[in-house]
Scaffold this motif. Structure first.
Motif, PDB file in Angstrom:
ATOM      1  N   ALA A   1     -62.526  47.257  22.845  1.00 31.63           N
ATOM      2  CA  ALA A   1     -63.138  45.967  22.706  1.00 31.63           C
ATOM      3  C   ALA A   1     -63.976  45.549  23.861  1.00 31.63           C
ATOM      4  O   ALA A   1     -63.999  45.824  25.125  1.00 31.63           O
ATOM      5  CB  ALA A   1     -62.063  45.070  22.585  1.00 31.63           C
ATOM      6  N   VAL A   2     -65.096  44.732  23.404  1.00 29.93           N
ATOM      7  CA  VAL A   2     -65.852  44.108  24.263  1.00 29.93           C
ATOM      8  C   VAL A   2     -65.044  42.789  24.830  1.00 29.93           C
ATOM      9  O   VAL A   2     -64.812  41.924  24.157  1.00 29.93           O
ATOM     10  CB  VAL A   2     -67.355  43.786  23.797  1.00 29.93           C
ATOM     11  CG1 VAL A   2     -68.070  42.963  24.903  1.00 29.93           C
ATOM     12  CG2 VAL A   2     -68.095  44.793  23.264  1.00 29.93           C
ATOM     13  N   ARG A   3     -64.884  42.869  26.111  1.00 27.08           N
ATOM     14  CA  ARG A   3     -63.824  41.710  26.697  1.00 27.08           C
ATOM     15  C   ARG A   3     -64.799  40.371  27.134  1.00 27.08           C
ATOM     16  O   ARG A   3     -65.587  40.787  28.101  1.00 27.08           O
ATOM     17  CB  ARG A   3     -63.002  42.263  27.781  1.00 27.08           C
ATOM     18  CG  ARG A   3     -61.769  43.091  27.119  1.00 27.08           C
ATOM     19  CD  ARG A   3     -61.206  43.884  28.379  1.00 27.08           C
ATOM     20  NE  ARG A   3     -60.696  43.026  29.491  1.00 27.08           N
ATOM     21  CZ  ARG A   3     -59.369  42.447  29.287  1.00 27.08           C
ATOM     22  NH1 ARG A   3     -58.582  42.612  28.272  1.00 27.08           N
ATOM     23  NH2 ARG A   3     -59.217  41.683  30.263  1.00 27.08           N
TER      24      ARG A   3
ATOM     25  N   TYR B   1     -63.250  28.036  17.037  1.00 28.02           N
ATOM     26  CA  TYR B   1     -64.645  28.954  16.651  1.00 28.02           C
ATOM     27  C   TYR B   1     -64.469  30.268  17.495  1.00 28.02           C
ATOM     28  O   TYR B   1     -65.374  31.327  17.208  1.00 28.02           O
ATOM     29  CB  TYR B   1     -65.959  28.107  17.202  1.00 28.02           C
ATOM     30  CG  TYR B   1     -65.992  28.058  18.723  1.00 28.02           C
ATOM     31  CD1 TYR B   1     -66.444  29.038  19.653  1.00 28.02           C
ATOM     32  CD2 TYR B   1     -65.692  26.656  19.214  1.00 28.02           C
ATOM     33  CE1 TYR B   1     -66.760  28.911  20.805  1.00 28.02           C
ATOM     34  CE2 TYR B   1     -66.040  26.570  20.772  1.00 28.02           C
ATOM     35  CZ  TYR B   1     -66.579  27.680  21.378  1.00 28.02           C
ATOM     36  OH  TYR B   1     -66.687  27.315  22.857  1.00 28.02           O
ATOM     37  N   TRP B   2     -63.700  30.667  18.336  1.00 31.50           N
ATOM     38  CA  TRP B   2     -63.674  31.680  18.990  1.00 31.50           C
ATOM     39  C   TRP B   2     -63.156  32.745  18.049  1.00 31.50           C
ATOM     40  O   TRP B   2     -63.301  33.967  18.067  1.00 31.50           O
ATOM     41  CB  TRP B   2     -63.062  31.708  20.277  1.00 31.50           C
ATOM     42  CG  TRP B   2     -63.802  31.182  21.414  1.00 31.50           C
ATOM     43  CD1 TRP B   2     -63.672  30.231  22.409  1.00 31.50           C
ATOM     44  CD2 TRP B   2     -65.155  31.911  21.956  1.00 31.50           C
ATOM     45  NE1 TRP B   2     -64.654  30.054  23.101  1.00 31.50           N
ATOM     46  CE2 TRP B   2     -65.587  31.141  22.984  1.00 31.50           C
ATOM     47  CE3 TRP B   2     -65.737  32.962  21.418  1.00 31.50           C
ATOM     48  CZ2 TRP B   2     -66.726  31.319  23.623  1.00 31.50           C
ATOM     49  CZ3 TRP B   2     -67.027  33.401  22.287  1.00 31.50           C
ATOM     50  CH2 TRP B   2     -67.458  32.578  23.338  1.00 31.50           C
TER      51      TRP B   2
ATOM     52  N   ALA C   1     -67.943  39.103  14.693  1.00 28.42           N
ATOM     53  CA  ALA C   1     -68.546  40.349  15.445  1.00 28.42           C
ATOM     54  C   ALA C   1     -67.711  41.614  14.893  1.00 28.42           C
ATOM     55  O   ALA C   1     -68.390  42.565  14.522  1.00 28.42           O
ATOM     56  CB  ALA C   1     -67.957  40.201  16.902  1.00 28.42           C
ATOM     57  N   GLY C   2     -66.431  41.539  14.388  1.00 25.99           N
ATOM     58  CA  GLY C   2     -65.861  42.633  13.667  1.00 25.99           C
ATOM     59  C   GLY C   2     -66.517  43.026  12.513  1.00 25.99           C
ATOM     60  O   GLY C   2     -66.797  44.198  12.230  1.00 25.99           O
ATOM     61  N   ASP C   3     -67.109  41.888  11.541  1.00 30.81           N
ATOM     62  CA  ASP C   3     -67.747  42.269  10.356  1.00 30.81           C
ATOM     63  C   ASP C   3     -68.853  43.127  10.661  1.00 30.81           C
ATOM     64  O   ASP C   3     -69.443  43.817   9.839  1.00 30.81           O
ATOM     65  CB  ASP C   3     -68.169  41.045   9.843  1.00 30.81           C
ATOM     66  CG  ASP C   3     -66.946  40.376   8.992  1.00 30.81           C
ATOM     67  OD1 ASP C   3     -65.857  40.959   8.912  1.00 30.81           O
ATOM     68  OD2 ASP C   3     -66.996  38.957   8.724  1.00 30.81           O
ATOM     69  N   GLN C   4     -69.538  43.107  11.773  1.00 29.93           N
ATOM     70  CA  GLN C   4     -70.560  43.968  12.579  1.00 29.93           C
ATOM     71  C   GLN C   4     -70.263  44.826  13.131  1.00 29.93           C
ATOM     72  O   GLN C   4     -71.082  45.808  13.672  1.00 29.93           O
ATOM     73  CB  GLN C   4     -71.549  42.728  13.265  1.00 29.93           C
ATOM     74  CG  GLN C   4     -72.173  41.685  12.699  1.00 29.93           C
ATOM     75  CD  GLN C   4     -73.129  42.053  11.490  1.00 29.93           C
ATOM     76  OE1 GLN C   4     -74.015  42.937  11.610  1.00 29.93           O
ATOM     77  NE2 GLN C   4     -73.035  41.436  10.545  1.00 29.93           N
TER      78      GLN C   4
ATOM     79  N   LYS D   1     -65.559  45.277  18.092  1.00 28.28           N
ATOM     80  CA  LYS D   1     -64.552  44.474  18.348  1.00 28.28           C
ATOM     81  C   LYS D   1     -64.508  43.793  19.671  1.00 28.28           C
ATOM     82  O   LYS D   1     -65.002  44.256  20.566  1.00 28.28           O
ATOM     83  CB  LYS D   1     -63.387  45.689  18.572  1.00 28.28           C
ATOM     84  CG  LYS D   1     -61.976  45.239  18.715  1.00 28.28           C
ATOM     85  CD  LYS D   1     -60.781  46.191  18.751  1.00 28.28           C
ATOM     86  CE  LYS D   1     -59.493  45.758  18.868  1.00 28.28           C
ATOM     87  NZ  LYS D   1     -58.284  46.916  18.898  1.00 28.28           N
ATOM     88  N   VAL D   2     -64.028  42.639  19.492  1.00 25.83           N
ATOM     89  CA  VAL D   2     -64.371  41.526  20.552  1.00 25.83           C
ATOM     90  C   VAL D   2     -62.746  41.125  21.199  1.00 25.83           C
ATOM     91  O   VAL D   2     -61.946  40.496  20.329  1.00 25.83           O
ATOM     92  CB  VAL D   2     -65.057  40.558  20.342  1.00 25.83           C
ATOM     93  CG1 VAL D   2     -64.854  39.353  21.312  1.00 25.83           C
ATOM     94  CG2 VAL D   2     -66.518  40.881  20.119  1.00 25.83           C
TER      95      VAL D   2
END
Length: 303
Positions: free
Chosen positions: A43-45, A55-56, A63-66, A69-70
């Motif tokens: 994941a990008v941290r 909203y986070w 982001a996951g839909d793209q 993973k965040v």
């Protein structure tokens, strides 16, 4: 007898060959699964102050839909996300404007850079005792944040509200030494940004950063003074995604900025959390870095 001795080894070699192929295939499959799974799970941290804001969650989903993973990493105060980024504990952070980032870089000899803009938030003056800035009495004590980036901005808000007079008109880098005490209506004290709100009962008024307004039981529309985020001179106060210098052109990070800027659910959530005050920005990364360079030069001259 001799024929059997010749044929038997051939049959066993064939069996070994089949088993060998199966083993190779299994090993290759395991390696592929492990490496592929590892890539997917990395994941990008992103470090933030206030990960509990709804909203986070929307952002992580967008982001996951793209296909990215965040992981949102929460910090309790502004002093923590930049050192964590510089040390590689996180990949990006999103909590600060350019002035704050410039002060951190100069003070710590670091080279963190903005990779994209999010929004400008007006900085407000709040009071539990007085409904307007004009009603704050002479000699009363008003607090501003003690970090260099927000202190100057807070003092400019106080000056615009007629509460203080700053020497030479004041700048975004003004501090308490720039307050002309004899010509000012109020006394000014500097507190940690997280404490200006919690100390409000003991003050006439305080400049409170947006992250702490609602946590203190206040509402944004109750600010008795604030600055103008639409002012062209406000670019240094654009909030940004920041990365390490070597990652400034990382395409995944650029994509994450675009997701933030273009997700309606994220933007609506940011607007709601900010009490409708957020002014969204899509300032190009190059312009943000130029502003950072300019602010860093002035910051270095003042230190």
């Amino acid at each position: 007898m001799s024929e059997q001795l010749v044929e038997a080894p051939k049959k066993r070699l064939g069996l070994f060959a089949v088993v060998g192929v199966v083993v190779v295939v299994l090993v290759a499959g395991i390696v592929f699964a492990v490496t592929r799974g590892g890539a997917e799970e990395k994941a990008v941290r992103i470090g933030v102050v206030g990960a509990g804001d709804p909203y986070w969650s929307a952002y992580v989903k967008a982001a996951g839909d793209q296909g990215i993973k965040v992981e949102v990493v929460d910090f309790t105060d502004y002093a923590q996300p930049n050192p964590a980024l510089a040390e590689g504990e996180i990949d990006l952070n999103q909590f600060q404007h350019i002035v704050y980032l410039a002060d951190y870089n100069v003070s710590n000899k670091k080279d963190l850079v903005p990779v994209g803009a999010t929004a400008i938030y007006p900085l407000g003056l709040y009071s539990k005792k007085y409904p307007s800035a004009a009603e704050v009495p002479a000699g009363a004590t008003v607090a501003v944040p003690n970090d260099a980036s927000n202190q100057g901005r807070g003092l400019l808000v106080l000056q615009a509200a007629g509460l203080v007079k700053l020497k030479s008109g004041g700048t975004i880098f003004s501090d308490l030494t720039d307050v002309d005490e004899a010509a000012s209506k109020v006394k000014v004290t500097a507190l940690d940004a997280a404490l200006t709100a919690t100390s409000l009962d003991d003050l006439a008024a305080a400049i409170i950063n947006n992250d702490f307004v609602e946590k203190a039981g206040l509402s944004f529309d109750k600010a008795i003074a604030k600055d103008d985020p639409a002012d062209p001179k406000a670019v240094p106060y654009v909030n940004v995604f920041a990365a390490r210098e070597q990652d400034k052109d990382n395409p995944t990070y650029t994509k994450l900025v675009e997701i933030y800027q273009n997700s309606r659910e994220v933007l609506d959530g940011v607007k709601e959390v900010s009490g409708g005050t957020a002014v969204f920005a899509k300032t190009p990364a190059g312009d943000l870095r130029k502003s950072l360079d300019d602010v860093e030069k002035i910051t270095a001259e003042r230190k």
